[in-house]
Design a protein around this motif. Sequence first.
Motif, PDB file in Angstrom:
ATOM      1  N   PRO A   1      25.143 -33.966  30.839  1.00 56.66           N
ATOM      2  CA  PRO A   1      23.566 -34.085  30.805  1.00 56.66           C
ATOM      3  C   PRO A   1      23.091 -35.483  30.709  1.00 56.66           C
ATOM      4  O   PRO A   1      23.901 -36.236  29.854  1.00 56.66           O
ATOM      5  N   GLY A   2      22.174 -35.736  31.174  1.00 57.86           N
ATOM      6  CA  GLY A   2      21.395 -37.040  31.025  1.00 57.86           C
ATOM      7  C   GLY A   2      22.299 -38.313  31.592  1.00 57.86           C
ATOM      8  O   GLY A   2      23.360 -38.284  32.275  1.00 57.86           O
TER       9      GLY A   2
ATOM     10  N   LEU B   1      25.355 -37.869  23.309  1.00 56.95           N
ATOM     11  CA  LEU B   1      24.634 -37.081  24.499  1.00 56.95           C
ATOM     12  C   LEU B   1      23.227 -37.117  23.942  1.00 56.95           C
ATOM     13  O   LEU B   1      22.890 -37.225  22.882  1.00 56.95           O
ATOM     14  N   GLU B   2      22.407 -36.859  25.096  1.00 52.36           N
ATOM     15  CA  GLU B   2      20.812 -36.482  24.874  1.00 52.36           C
ATOM     16  C   GLU B   2      20.575 -35.174  24.541  1.00 52.36           C
ATOM     17  O   GLU B   2      19.694 -34.771  24.084  1.00 52.36           O
ATOM     18  N   GLN B   3      21.472 -34.352  25.122  1.00 51.72           N
ATOM     19  CA  GLN B   3      21.481 -32.788  25.045  1.00 51.72           C
ATOM     20  C   GLN B   3      22.940 -32.215  24.813  1.00 51.72           C
ATOM     21  O   GLN B   3      23.784 -32.957  25.248  1.00 51.72           O
TER      22      GLN B   3
ATOM     23  N   TRP C   1      25.016 -29.903  25.772  1.00 52.18           N
ATOM     24  CA  TRP C   1      25.759 -28.880  26.811  1.00 52.18           C
ATOM     25  C   TRP C   1      26.679 -29.809  27.787  1.00 52.18           C
ATOM     26  O   TRP C   1      26.635 -30.943  27.600  1.00 52.18           O
ATOM     27  N   CYS C   2      27.660 -29.042  28.463  1.00 45.98           N
ATOM     28  CA  CYS C   2      28.439 -29.564  29.254  1.00 45.98           C
ATOM     29  C   CYS C   2      28.978 -28.513  30.161  1.00 45.98           C
ATOM     30  O   CYS C   2      29.071 -27.274  29.725  1.00 45.98           O
TER      31      CYS C   2
ATOM     32  N   LYS D   1      29.873 -22.990  31.366  1.00 45.29           N
ATOM     33  CA  LYS D   1      28.977 -23.935  30.355  1.00 45.29           C
ATOM     34  C   LYS D   1      29.388 -23.840  28.847  1.00 45.29           C
ATOM     35  O   LYS D   1      29.257 -22.792  28.117  1.00 45.29           O
TER      36      LYS D   1
ATOM     37  N   SER E   1      27.474 -24.717  25.306  1.00 45.15           N
ATOM     38  CA  SER E   1      26.294 -25.043  24.696  1.00 45.15           C
ATOM     39  C   SER E   1      26.585 -25.416  23.243  1.00 45.15           C
ATOM     40  O   SER E   1      27.289 -24.556  22.338  1.00 45.15           O
TER      41      SER E   1
ATOM     42  N   ALA F   1      21.337 -25.689  34.731  1.00 41.35           N
ATOM     43  CA  ALA F   1      20.330 -26.380  34.136  1.00 41.35           C
ATOM     44  C   ALA F   1      20.719 -26.408  32.630  1.00 41.35           C
ATOM     45  O   ALA F   1      21.696 -25.837  32.183  1.00 41.35           O
ATOM     46  N   GLY F   2      20.015 -27.358  31.975  1.00 43.19           N
ATOM     47  CA  GLY F   2      20.200 -27.667  30.605  1.00 43.19           C
ATOM     48  C   GLY F   2      19.962 -26.773  29.727  1.00 43.19           C
ATOM     49  O   GLY F   2      19.921 -25.630  29.808  1.00 43.19           O
TER      50      GLY F   2
END
Length: 228
Positions: free
Chosen positions: A78-79, A134-136, A138-139, A151, A153, A227-228
């Motif tokens: 993310p990001g 990280l900004e969010q 998840w990966c 995924k 989270s 999606a995030g």
Amino acid sequence: DHGELWTLPWETKVEGECLRLSVYGIRFPYRFVKVFSLIENRVNIKYQLKNLSAFEFKYLWAAHPLLNVTPDTRIILPGKLRIRTDWSKNERLGKLLYETSWPQAQSPDGEVIDLSIIKTPEADQATKFFTTVLEQGWCALHDIRTGDFLKFSFPVKKIPYVGIWINEGGWPLDGRPGYNAALEPCTGCPDKLDTAIQRGEHAYIKGQAQVNWDLVITVGRSEHGIAG
């Protein structure tokens, strides 16, 4: 991902529809617990770290799921972020803590490498690297041919990094080469705790304190990415 707990025997207990695993530390007095539950297409893992001493200690934690991959599997992060090398075969991605961009990484000799796409085993490459913060939280891995995705989270304030291992037929250095990848949400970097402490990129727990976090693994199929 290869600390003192990974080779120890764990106590196991089934609690309703959950599996509870627990273990005690060796070098420090602490208890580590993880509880697994399955809900629809998600595996939920709840973690608990309890410091049994009066003194704080510094630590690293990382998930270590070694995953089967196919050519053209995509790694999705993310990001905007950068990455730092932990180890790279033949130093293709530089030495320890060499920093470059993601996903189009640039080697020390100027080669541009798209690290987000898994190549074939004939590539004969292997690299371990870490994201910056990280900004969010998840990966994911995404098979662009089938749409299948996996995924992870997690709470980004507690788990601010992801370690990534890509083995395109380059490891082990002797013997039959493997072909796999790992996405490793983690509390610090690099893999060596002493180096992480020197850089201030580690986790710590206060005396008699308890820390909790969770990791959710989602599987599914999407033709439009994740999606995030």
